[in-house]
Design an enzyme around this catalytic site. Structure first.
Site, mmCIF file in Angstrom:
data_model
loop_
_atom_site.group_PDB
_atom_site.id
_atom_site.type_symbol
_atom_site.label_atom_id
_atom_site.label_comp_id
_atom_site.label_asym_id
_atom_site.label_seq_id
_atom_site.Cartn_x
_atom_site.Cartn_y
_atom_site.Cartn_z
ATOM 1 C CG HIS A 156 -2.138 0.864 1.075
ATOM 2 N ND1 HIS A 156 -3.424 0.375 1.097
ATOM 3 C CD2 HIS A 156 -2.271 2.190 0.884
ATOM 4 C CE1 HIS A 156 -4.289 1.368 0.958
ATOM 5 N NE2 HIS A 156 -3.596 2.496 0.823
ATOM 6 C CD GLU B 15 -8.835 2.255 -0.304
ATOM 7 O OE1 GLU B 15 -9.067 3.471 -0.544
ATOM 8 O OE2 GLU B 15 -7.692 1.774 -0.308
#
Length: 505
Positions: A142, A394
Site C-alpha cells: 500500500h 474501499e
C-alpha cells in the site's frame, strides 16, 4: 467507549428516513458468505514509524516533504492500540478487516533479515482478529516501498522490484498464510502508476515534469504499470505453486475504479468514454483476463507501451482470483475541452493519451453520492471481463476532520452505495465483499489530518488518541447486526431500541 445517545440514534433515523428514495434492504438480503468490513493501511493507521526495528519507507520521506507535518509518524497509533481497535470492530459486528503489511517493518532493508518484532506484531494482530471472528484481508503493498530499495534502483520502474516483492510476499505467505485467506498484492495499481510515477508527486520517486518527446515522465507511468502486473503475476504464481493447496486462499489485484459516463449522448463523448475505460480499466484488467493490453492503448502509445513476451502474457493471464475495486466518485467524460476535477499537478500526459476530459458528476462536489456510478462499474466488469469475483476494498466519504461525530453525509453515502452493490448482485455481478474506508480517522494521502473518512473519530490533538463513534458507526453497526431495515418506516424505533443505553459503541 461512551454509549451512543438517544439523540444520535434519532439523528441517524431522521437522515435515513428522508435522504434517499431506495428500496428497503437488510444485511440478510446479501449472500450469507458476503463480507462486510472496513479498511485501513499500515502507514495511515499504525504510526510507530521509528519503533522496534521499522525502517523508513518512501511514504515517510515524502509525507514530511509534501505535507510539512509529522506525516504518519504517529497516525492513529494502531501499532500500540490494535487490541482496542479490534474490540471496536467486534462490537460493531464487523465481518472482515482490510489492512496492509508494512514492508519496511517486516523486512527493514527491503530484503534479507526479518524484523522479529514486526513479525510478532502482525501475528498478534491477525490472531486478535481471528479470535473475534473477523476475517483478515491483507494487502501486501500500500505505497510504502522501503526507502532503501528506492535509493538502490528506483522502485517500480526497475524490474528488480519483481524479485524483491516476490521474496517479501513469500515471507508473508509462510508466516501468516494459515490464518489469511484473502490477499491483495498491490493497492490501486492504476492510480499508483498514474499519480506516483508519471506524475512524480508522491512516495519517493520524483520525475521532473517534461513533455513526452523529450523525457521519461510519460514513459514511467506505463513502465511502472507493466512491472506491477509482472510482480503481481510472480507473487500469484508463487502462491499457487507453494501455498494454495494447503492454505486455500485467494490472490487479487486492486485497482482504482472511477465511475465513467459520457457527458452528453453525442457519439464523440461516447467514444471518449470508451477510450477512458480502455486506459483506466483495460490497462490492468485486459492483461489479467485476456493476456495483453487493449488495442486502443497500443495504437495510441506505440513504443511507449511495454510489450509482454509470450511467457509473461501466460503468467499474467488468469493470475488474479479476484479484482479489488477502490471506488469513491463518478465522473463525466467528454471530448470537448472542459475544466478537470483533478488538481493542476495531476498527470496531464496520461489524460492527454486518453484524449478525453474528466469533469465532476456530483452536483456540488466530486464527493456527492452517485451510487449509480458504482453499479455501472460492476455491470461493465461483468459484461467486459467475464464477471470476475470482486471485492470493493474501499468506498467512503471524505469530510473535514473537525466535523466530529455528526457525519450525516457519510451515513447517506454508505447507505446509498451498499444499496447499489445489492442491485448489482441481483443483476448477476459476482461481488463478494464491501469495505468502508475507513474504520477510523487516519492520516490521509491528500489532506493529512484535516480530512477524514473514519466511522470513528480520533482525537489527534490529545496523547491518548481517543476513539469516539460517529453516526456512521452507529448506522453500520445496526446494519451489520441485522437490526436496520434500510428505508423502513419504523427505523427510528429500530435504532432507539438497539442503541439506547448501549455500551457496545
Amino acid at each position: 467507549m461512551k454509549p451512543i445517545s438517544l439523540f444520535m440514534s434519532f439523528l441517524v433515523a431522521i437522515v435515513l428516513a428522508t435522504s434517499y428514495n431506495i428500496d428497503a434492504f437488510t444485511r440478510n438480503d446479501f449472500p450469507e458468505d458476503f463480507l462486510f468490513g472496513a479498511a485501513t493501511s499500515a502507514y495511515q493507521w499504525e504510526g510507530a514509524a521509528d519503533e522496534e526495528g521499522r525502517s523508513p519507507s518512501v511514504w515517510d520521506t515524502t509525507s514530511h516533504c509534501y505535507n510539512e507535518s509529522i506525516g504518519g509518524d504517529i497516525a492513529c497509533d494502531g501499532y500500540n492500540k490494535y487490541k482496542e481497535d479490534v474490540k471496536l470492530m467486534a462490537d460493531m459486528g464487523l465481518e472482515a478487516f482490510r489492512f496492509s503489511i508494512s514492508w519496511s517493518r517486516l523486512i527493514p532493508n527491503g530484503r534479507g533479515l526479518i524484523n522479529p518484532k514486526g513479525l510478532l506484531f502482525y501475528k498478534n494482530l491477525i490472531k486478535e482478529l481471528r479470535s473475534h471472528g473477523i476475517e483478515p484481508h491483507v494487502t501486501l503493498y500500500h505505497y510504502d516501498l522501503p526507502q532503501s530499495l528506492e535509493d538502490e534502483y528506483g522502485g517500480w520502474i526497475n524490474r528488480k522490484i519483481i524479485e524483491d516483492f516476490t521474496a517479501f510476499a513469500d515471507v508473508c505467505f509462510r508466516e501468516f498464510g494459515e490464518d489469511v485467506k484473502l490477499w491483495t498484492t498491490i493497492n490501486e495499481a492504476t492510480i499508483f502508476a498514474i499519480a506516483f510515477y508519471g506524475q512524480g508527486r508522491r512516495f519517493g520517486h520524483c520525475t521532473p515534469p517534461t513533455n513526452c518527446s523529450a523525457g521519461s515522465s510519460c514513459m514511467e507511468t506505463y513502465i511502472a504499470g507493466h512491472n506491477i502486473l509482472l510482480a503481481h503475476a510472480s507473487v500469484s504464481n508463487l502462491y499457487k505453486l507453494k501455498y494454495k493447496s494447503k492454505q486455500r486462499g485467494s490472490i487479487g489485484l486492486s485497482m482504482f475504479a472511477l465511475g465513467l459516463s459520457p457527458y452528453t449522448n453525442s457519439k464523440e463523448d461516447e467514444t471518449a468514454t470508451q477510450r477512458a475505460k480502455a486506459f483506466l480499466f483495460g490497462w490492468m484488467l485486459k492483461p489479467l483476463v485476456f493476456g495483453d493490453y487493449p488495442d486502443e492503448m497500443k495504437r495510441t502509445l506505440g513504443s511507449r507501451l511495454p510489450v509482454f513476451s509470450e511467457e509473461e502474457s501466460e503468467k499474467v493471464k488468469g493470475s488474479a482470483d479476484f479484482i479489488g475495486i477502490v471506488h469513491y466518485i463518478t465522473v463525466y467524460v467528454t471530448n470537448r475541452p472542459s475544466p478537470s476535477i483533478f488538481p493542476s499537478n495531476t498527470n496531464e500526459a496520461f489524460f492527454a493519451d486518453i484524449g478525453a476530459y474528466i469533469i465532476s458528476a456530483g452536483t456540488s462536489s466530486p464527493f456527492d453520492a452517485t451510487p449509480w456510478g458504482l453499479e455501472d462499474v460492476l455491470e461493465y466488469l461483468k459484461q467486459s471481463y467475464n464477471n470476475p469475483p470482486i471485492y470493493i476494498l474501499e468506498n467512503g466519504r471524505a469530510m473535514k476532520h473537525d466535523s466530529m461525530l455528526q457525519d450525516t453525509p457519510r451515513v447517506e453515502y454508505i447507505q446509498a452505495y451498499i444499496g447499489a452493490v445489492l442491485n448489482a448482485i441481483k443483476n448477476g455481478s459476482d461481488t463478494r465483499g464491501y469495505f468502508v474506508w475507513s474504520m477510523l480517522d487516519l492520516y490521509e494521502i491528500d489532506g493529512g489530518y484535516k480530512l477524514s473518512y473514519g466511522m470513528y473519530y480520533v482525537n489527534f490533538s490529545e496523547p491518548g488518541l481517543e476513539r469516539s463513534p460517529k453516526l456512521s458507526a452507529s448506522w453500520y453497526t445496526g446494519f451489520l447486526n441485522g437490526t436496520i431495515d434500510v428505508a423502513s418506516q419504523d427505523i427510528t424505533t429500530q435504532l432507539q431500541s438497539n442503541f439506547s443505553g448501549s455500551s457496545s459503541l
